[in-house]
Design an enzyme around this catalytic site. Structure first.
Site, PDB file in Angstrom:
ATOM      1  N   ASP A  85       1.038   3.706  11.513  1.00 21.97           N
ATOM      2  CA  ASP A  85       1.614   4.745  10.664  1.00 21.97           C
ATOM      3  C   ASP A  85       1.339   6.144  11.199  1.00 21.97           C
ATOM      4  OD1 ASP A  85       3.277   3.570   8.783  1.00 21.97           O
ATOM      5  OD2 ASP A  85       1.635   3.028   7.467  1.00 21.97           O
ATOM      6  N   TYR A 122      -4.930   4.361   3.836  1.00 20.59           N
ATOM      7  CA  TYR A 122      -5.919   3.538   4.559  1.00 20.59           C
ATOM      8  C   TYR A 122      -7.303   4.176   4.485  1.00 20.59           C
ATOM      9  CZ  TYR A 122      -1.399   1.908   6.108  1.00 20.59           C
ATOM     10  OH  TYR A 122      -0.107   1.473   6.110  1.00 20.59           O
ATOM     11  N   GLU A 182       8.401  -1.440  11.780  1.00 22.79           N
ATOM     12  CA  GLU A 182       8.425  -1.321  10.321  1.00 22.79           C
ATOM     13  C   GLU A 182       8.921  -2.593   9.635  1.00 22.79           C
ATOM     14  OE1 GLU A 182       8.743   2.936   8.946  1.00 22.79           O
ATOM     15  OE2 GLU A 182      10.606   2.758  10.090  1.00 22.79           O
ATOM     16  N   HIS A 219      12.797   2.292   4.987  1.00 21.04           N
ATOM     17  CA  HIS A 219      12.783   2.833   6.350  1.00 21.04           C
ATOM     18  C   HIS A 219      13.598   1.942   7.286  1.00 21.04           C
ATOM     19  CE1 HIS A 219       8.685   5.045   5.555  1.00 21.04           C
ATOM     20  NE2 HIS A 219       9.596   5.284   4.641  1.00 21.04           N
TER      21      HIS A 219
HETATM   22 CA   LIG Z   1       6.958   3.229   8.036  1.00 22.43          CA
END
Ligand SMILES: [Ca+2]
Ligand SMILES: [Ca+2]
Lengths: 342, 342
Positions: A85, A122, A182, A219
């Protein structure tokens, strides 16, 4: 590829092309090139969430009760996601620079923003579960773990080629890597977290993963739109070779995701059989290739072998009450932002 | 300036410098260079809003009752904002590319996302008030209106110099133009809308303007942090000349904003005296220069002559009930995201 100018007085507000087009760069949502862009924008905004809304106290209590294997896998997956990410934030922002359509560039900025939120999630999860030293170490996994490195480099080389070359060909190839990232490389990890939730473990983390999953779904759809429109507007890119490239890239990505699946899950987790996970990954790879208009790499896999995942992915459709739910006032799932069929 | 790499295995996650530093580009919010970055991030997320939450039906009813002057000014300001927030989306994204600190780059992506929302709000408002043809025409004002062009070019040349040169000097100068844009060039327009609201007119539009104002306040603070940290880390930039450049730029920006104020407001609006507006603009210019650590251009102006604006700007602090309020679940104003003192 021409970079989109800061502004161009003589160009129309609605652009003349998805790449290498004319665009004033002033965005009037009621005067844009693609009819799917505004519904996509609305769905992306409707997905808004922040990690702060997720209460980690139950997960914090359960963490010491996880098996050593579960803890290890949990940390490795977070370490993977943190890397992916992070580079995704930048990649999407660089894509925005070369889309000569201000509404699509805007969508890329929304996407990039969502990656920032994913990234923060995260840190947020880890800071509730482990000490600072260990958190910092997990954010270094990508530098040392060989299997992680192989996967990451597979994506990163595709992105870097685009960043360096900025050719239409490198652009569309990088999108294929994006959809692999993704739309496939997160999915063994997602399965692990949903399986924990199925066993009533780490439900808050899984809720967060579910929100991320929901964003990733949009996405993937957005990049698929961009891929297909670019091919449509640029017939020289719309070749058999490029469609074959999609299929080949997903075949290779599937190998890497399966290798990763063996490494982090194997047959060591209650509730996930590695053979099912393999087929699940192949099943997802087929779906992504279809979405991009290419041939499927695994015609022998026609069914999702892990149908239970659907209930966890589709939490917003009201099909599951396993997750701690709170009011999501911005979310209204519609046909266009919905999770895809499994 | 070095562009931040997609990833850099040998660099630390917490960067070694705000520009031209080493950064892995992997973002761990618990391991970042600047202690103010995470509180800023939280405040930016807490500001989340979308135009869709604003009900335009009352404004739509009132619109035909506005005077011709009011309608004209309303449209001109929206036309201005539409241009400025469009180029602002891109400028902030380009700044992100050269900040060698992944947490600051992330903040820039959040900022860029907010510009996208601002931009959409202008289409949203106009589509409730005027026909499509007229809306499209308003989004073209920036191409033809001479006073608008002069203002816009003042900012755009500063941005374009950075985009072309990518030198540290052009970088910090572009930030001064940014603060002029976000911290001064919106304010005559804001005053117009708040004055309408004070007269119980177009309260929904003013609510939206208030949300934008609140975001801009954070943007100004963020760019001021970046400006000051860059000067601190790069002593060769921390010169009298550069501080003088700030003061001079704001003196020139104030001239342009006052010219614009005469053009759109003059003495034609009930409740705003042009002499007060002039001093208000000078007062704001002084504030921005102080924030950037530079001398003030208008020492003779020491008081805000339009104190009533504060109640409209600070709606979230509960000091005003003029605006239609709805639940803003994500918003918690704290010391660090609060509006600055007037
Ligand atoms: Ca993404
Ligand atoms: Ca702004």
């Amino acid at each position: 590829l021409h970079e989109r100018k800061l502004y161009e007085t003589n160009a129309p507000n609605a652009s003349t092309g998805i790449i290498n087009g004319q665009s004033s760069n002033v965005l009037n949502w009621d005067d844009v090139r693609f009819s799917w862009a505004y519904p996509m924008y609305k769905n992306m905004l409707a997905n808004f969430w922040t990690p702060f809304e997720i209460n980690m106290s139950n997960d914090r209590k359960q963490w010491p009760e996880l098996t050593a294997d579960e803890q290890e896998t949990f940390k490795k997956i977070i370490g993977l996601l943190a890397f992916l990410d992070s580079i995704q934030t930048d990649y999407s922002s660089k894509v925005a620079d070369y889309l000569t359509d201000s509404s699509l560039a805007a969508l890329m900025q929304v996407l990039s923003f969502q990656e920032v939120v994913h990234n923060q999630s995260y840190s947020y999860v880890l800071s509730s579960l482990v000490e600072k030293d260990e958190q910092d170490a997990i954010f270094e996994y990508w530098k040392h773990d060989e299997i992680l490195k192989e996967r990451n480099e597979f994506i990163a080389q595709g992105y870097e080629r685009f960043v360096k070359e900025k050719s239409p060909q490198a652009f569309i190839e990088s999108i294929v890597y994006d959809v692999a990232l993704e739309g496939l490389f997160f999915y063994a990890g997602f399965a692990f977290f949903y399986n924990l939730a199925r066993n009533q473990k780490m439900v808050s983390t899984s809720t967060m993963i579910n929100y991320i999953n929901r964003d990733e779904q949009l996405h993937v759809n957005l990049f698929a739109y961009i891929f297909k429109e670019t091919l449509k507007e640029n017939p020289e890119l719309n070749t058999e070779e490029n469609l074959q490239f999609v299929t080949d890239t997903f075949r290779k990505a599937t190998e890497l995701e399966i290798k990763w699946g063996h490494y982090i899950i194997g047959n060591r987790m209650d509730g996930i059989h590695m053979s099912d996970l393999e087929n699940y990954i192949k099943y997802m790879a087929n779906k992504r290739c279809k979405l991009l208009g290419a041939g499927i790499p695994f015609p022998e896999v026609t069914e999702n072998p892990m149908k239970w995942i659907k209930a966890y992915k589709d939490v917003d459709e009201g099909k599951s009450d396993f997750f701690e739910q709170k009011s999501r006032q911005y979310t209204k799932v519609s046909d266009t932002n919905g999770f895809d069929e499994l």
